[in-house]
Design an enzyme around this catalytic site. Structure first.
Site, mmCIF file in Angstrom:
data_model
loop_
_atom_site.group_PDB
_atom_site.id
_atom_site.type_symbol
_atom_site.label_atom_id
_atom_site.label_comp_id
_atom_site.label_asym_id
_atom_site.label_seq_id
_atom_site.Cartn_x
_atom_site.Cartn_y
_atom_site.Cartn_z
ATOM 1 N N ARG A 16 -8.626 -15.687 -15.593
ATOM 2 C CA ARG A 16 -9.791 -15.773 -16.020
ATOM 3 C C ARG A 16 -11.014 -15.568 -14.830
ATOM 4 O O ARG A 16 -11.942 -15.146 -15.038
ATOM 5 C CB ARG A 16 -10.294 -16.599 -17.064
ATOM 6 C CG ARG A 16 -9.486 -16.668 -18.266
ATOM 7 C CD ARG A 16 -9.586 -17.715 -19.206
ATOM 8 N NE ARG A 16 -8.480 -18.807 -18.663
ATOM 9 C CZ ARG A 16 -8.139 -20.101 -19.115
ATOM 10 N NH1 ARG A 16 -9.046 -20.546 -20.337
ATOM 11 N NH2 ARG A 16 -7.259 -20.848 -18.755
ATOM 12 N N THR A 79 2.167 -25.892 -18.083
ATOM 13 C CA THR A 79 1.811 -26.983 -17.409
ATOM 14 C C THR A 79 3.239 -27.828 -17.440
ATOM 15 O O THR A 79 3.449 -28.770 -16.549
ATOM 16 C CB THR A 79 0.586 -27.820 -17.738
ATOM 17 O OG1 THR A 79 0.532 -27.983 -19.350
ATOM 18 C CG2 THR A 79 -0.599 -26.881 -17.468
ATOM 19 N N ASP A 103 -7.508 -27.396 -10.836
ATOM 20 C CA ASP A 103 -8.947 -26.892 -11.135
ATOM 21 C C ASP A 103 -9.932 -27.954 -11.695
ATOM 22 O O ASP A 103 -10.856 -27.565 -12.513
ATOM 23 C CB ASP A 103 -8.685 -25.780 -12.154
ATOM 24 C CG ASP A 103 -8.008 -26.202 -13.433
ATOM 25 O OD1 ASP A 103 -7.800 -27.383 -13.586
ATOM 26 O OD2 ASP A 103 -7.939 -25.579 -14.458
ATOM 27 N N GLY A 140 -7.723 -28.938 -24.623
ATOM 28 C CA GLY A 140 -6.898 -29.665 -25.666
ATOM 29 C C GLY A 140 -7.517 -30.989 -26.498
ATOM 30 O O GLY A 140 -8.274 -31.567 -25.876
ATOM 31 N N ASN A 228 -12.080 -22.630 -15.319
ATOM 32 C CA ASN A 228 -10.972 -21.366 -15.513
ATOM 33 C C ASN A 228 -11.973 -20.131 -15.340
ATOM 34 O O ASN A 228 -11.113 -19.114 -15.304
ATOM 35 C CB ASN A 228 -10.864 -21.509 -16.885
ATOM 36 C CG ASN A 228 -9.892 -22.767 -17.309
ATOM 37 O OD1 ASN A 228 -9.044 -23.303 -16.567
ATOM 38 N ND2 ASN A 228 -10.207 -23.374 -18.524
HETATM 39 C C1 UD1 Z 1 -4.971 -27.574 -19.679
HETATM 40 C C2 UD1 Z 1 -4.414 -28.483 -20.866
HETATM 41 C C3 UD1 Z 1 -5.598 -28.865 -21.854
HETATM 42 C C4 UD1 Z 1 -6.767 -29.399 -20.979
HETATM 43 C C5 UD1 Z 1 -7.170 -28.887 -20.061
HETATM 44 C C6 UD1 Z 1 -7.926 -29.436 -19.018
HETATM 45 C C7 UD1 Z 1 -1.933 -28.013 -21.206
HETATM 46 C C8 UD1 Z 1 -0.994 -27.241 -21.919
HETATM 47 N N1 UD1 Z 1 -3.439 -28.102 -21.326
HETATM 48 O O1 UD1 Z 1 -5.368 -26.615 -20.267
HETATM 49 O O2 UD1 Z 1 -5.218 -29.819 -22.947
HETATM 50 O O3 UD1 Z 1 -7.690 -30.123 -21.755
HETATM 51 O O4 UD1 Z 1 -6.037 -28.313 -18.993
HETATM 52 O O5 UD1 Z 1 -8.727 -28.906 -18.091
HETATM 53 O O6 UD1 Z 1 -1.449 -28.549 -20.141
HETATM 54 N N2 UD1 Z 1 -0.490 -24.637 -13.893
HETATM 55 C C9 UD1 Z 1 0.778 -24.251 -13.347
HETATM 56 N N3 UD1 Z 1 1.878 -23.705 -13.605
HETATM 57 C C10 UD1 Z 1 1.464 -23.190 -14.918
HETATM 58 C C11 UD1 Z 1 0.407 -23.256 -15.636
HETATM 59 C C12 UD1 Z 1 -0.674 -23.975 -14.998
HETATM 60 O O7 UD1 Z 1 0.638 -24.902 -12.304
HETATM 61 O O8 UD1 Z 1 2.671 -22.906 -15.262
HETATM 62 C C13 UD1 Z 1 -1.462 -25.320 -13.256
HETATM 63 C C14 UD1 Z 1 -2.799 -24.343 -13.112
HETATM 64 O O9 UD1 Z 1 -2.911 -23.863 -11.871
HETATM 65 C C15 UD1 Z 1 -3.876 -25.289 -13.543
HETATM 66 C C16 UD1 Z 1 -3.549 -26.450 -14.254
HETATM 67 O O10 UD1 Z 1 -2.118 -26.407 -14.156
HETATM 68 O O11 UD1 Z 1 -4.516 -26.111 -12.114
HETATM 69 C C17 UD1 Z 1 -4.099 -26.290 -15.642
HETATM 70 O O12 UD1 Z 1 -3.496 -24.907 -16.124
HETATM 71 P P1 UD1 Z 1 -4.548 -24.191 -16.913
HETATM 72 O O13 UD1 Z 1 -3.864 -23.061 -17.328
HETATM 73 O O14 UD1 Z 1 -5.727 -24.100 -16.392
HETATM 74 O O15 UD1 Z 1 -4.695 -25.196 -18.305
HETATM 75 P P2 UD1 Z 1 -5.691 -25.243 -19.265
HETATM 76 O O16 UD1 Z 1 -5.662 -23.855 -20.371
HETATM 77 O O17 UD1 Z 1 -7.188 -25.279 -18.863
HETATM 78 CA CA CA Z 2 -8.072 -25.493 -16.645
#
Ligand code: UD1
Ligand code: CA
Length: 457
Positions: A16, A79, A103, A140, A228
């Protein structure tokens, strides 16, 4: 052993953001988000930190260097999948894991300390940091049972209408007892709206296994802002700026207009300093007391003493001592040191130079690679000619020298103490102490050169 390790998720692309740069390297108040998160983990005692990298992983590693250990998540499958990657290095860890997302740059030491204390008090297997958000969209949601204990976390895309009405959100920050975490990760499933392994599902897995999951709600929901998008990046910047400005005002600094004052949280400013609008203080900048800064001034990695007046100017990687007057339109470049009572004004550039007490460069000069003594007066338009096309050379100007306007000092050259350089000179040889040096053609006057014929058509 109750040792705390930090685990920071930073592998996502951040689709995004629409950026070539990995999301976590976007900066908030001059520092990459992931660096702010890492520092928050360190501030509560996590000496060992593991960062999960993936998209742009080499850039993240280069940025953080040896401040963390790294594990690569080759494909970003969520995650939960990201946390699974850390088992290879933390699987045997005995103690607590502070799980953070790269983030969420606004989290503070104080909140993480409270989260830790709450976790230890309740003796839970895991504790989630939650926040109440007026607009919880995108986060979440924390689903509690009738007894109000945490039961599970449901993502925006998976929630029912009723679940999405919940305002208590998951901040993405957690404490896990390491031993309880790893077995749960094997049970994650990607049977959800995004087809990903969610770390949030660990909560319901633990609860179903009869373990306690606790939630600690922070009162400051701003801290949990997850960035994001570019809009959220700007929101994070604004929140951090307001927090920093408020703390400075409480500590006795006047900000004439806080809305147009940009100070990084790391910057130190002493009391009774007054900061005018459109001023940026960034990097490793330390400012003493009773200064007047701005308007329209940028200081980057600058050490400033007391009682200075710096306006409409840019200085970086240099030192300004006390009682100086600088500006307007001054550019101070790296490795410049200005002693007390120096005055530098209108359109002057100074680079890699040491300037003695009470010395003045009032107008239109370039002083580079120079050692300038005290009580020197540099006339308007003076230039140190420091570069011969291949090498830089130094200019030495000793105490109490007077350089006349529009002079060139061709380095390497020394102008001895208490000597005078005549205006318009090009000085190529050393000038001894107390001498007067001319380095210009003698004036020729042709008398009666103009005749009556000059005015005839
Ligand atoms: C996540 C949470 C959500 C919470 C929010 C808070 C999950 C499923 N959801 O959502 O409940 O309210 O954060 O900000 O966990 N990342 C990885 N590898 C991956 C995917 C993500 O390292 O495969 C890292 C991203 O770089 C990021 C962090 O994990 O720093 C969070 O990922 P993001 O996709 O932003 O999660 P949200 O949709 O914001
Ligand atoms: Ca996030």
């Amino acid at each position: 052993m109750n040792e705390l390790v930090g685990l920071i998720l930073a592998a996502g692309k951040g689709t995004r953001m629409k950026s070539k740069l990995p999301k976590v390297l976007h900066k908030v108040a001059g520092k990459a988000m992931v660096e702010r998160v890492l520092e928050a983990a360190q501030s509560v005692g996590a000496q060992r930190n593991v960062v999960i990298v993936g998209f742009g992983g080499d850039d993240v590693k280069a940025y953080l260097g040896d401040r963390a250990e790294y594990v690569t998540q080759l494909e970003q499958k969520g995650t939960g999948h990201a946390v699974q990657q850390a088992e290879s290095v933390l699987g045997n860890h005995e103690g607590l894991i502070l799980l953070l997302c790269g983030d969420t740059p606004l989290v503070t030491q104080q909140t993480l300390e409270q989260l830790l204390a709450h976790h230890k008090e309740t003796g839970a297997a895991a504790t989630v940091l939650t926040a109440y958000m007026d607009n919880p969209y995108g986060y979440g949601r924390i689903i509690r049972n009738e007894a109000k204990s945490v039961e599970r976390i449901v993502e925006e895309k998976d929630g029912t209408l009723d679940e999405l009405k919940v305002h208590e959100v998951n901040t993405g920050m957690y404490i896990f007892n390491s031993k309880e975490l790893w077995p749960c990760l094997e049970q994650l499933s990607d049977d959800n709206a995004q087809g990903e392994l969610y770390i949030t599902d660990v909560v319901s897995i633990l609860v179903k296994a009869g373990k306690t999951v606790s939630a600690y709600m922070t009162m400051d929901s701003d801290e949990s802002l997850g960035v994001n998008s570019r809009l959220q990046l700007a929101q994070a910047e604004l929140i951090l700026r307001n927090r920093t400005n408020l703390a400075l005002m409480e500590a006795g600094v006047t900000l004439v207009d806080p809305h147009s004052t940009y100070i990084a949280p790391e910057v130190v400013v002493g009391p009774d300093t007054i900061i005018y609008p459109n001023t940026t203080l960034e990097g490793n900048t330390v400012v003493g007391t009773n200064n007047i800064l701005g308007p329209n001034t940028r200081l980057s990695n600058v050490t400033v003493g007391d009682n200075n007046h710096i306006h409409d100017s840019y200085a970086h990687d240099c030192e300004i001592k006390n009682d100086t007057v600088i500006g307007p339109f001054v550019h101070l470049r790296p490795d410049t040191v200005l002693s007390d009572k120096v005055k530098i004004g209108n359109f002057v550039e100074v680079k890699n130079s040491v300037v003695g007490e009470g010395t003045k460069f009032p107008h239109l000069s370039y002083i580079g690679d120079s050692d300038v003594g005290s009580k020197v007066n540099i006339g308007c338009g003076t230039i140190t000619v420091n570069y011969d096309g291949k090498k830089k050379h130094r200019t030495t100007i000793e105490d109490k020298v007077f350089v006349g306007c529009n002079s060139n000092l061709v380095a390497p050259v020394t102008v001895g103490s208490e000597s005078y350089v005549a205006a318009g000179s090009t000085i190529t040889k050393d000038v001894p102490s107390r001498a007067l040096a001319f380095g210009r053609a003698r004036q020729v006057v042709k008398e009666n050169w103009v005749t009556e014929d000059t005015f005839k058509k």
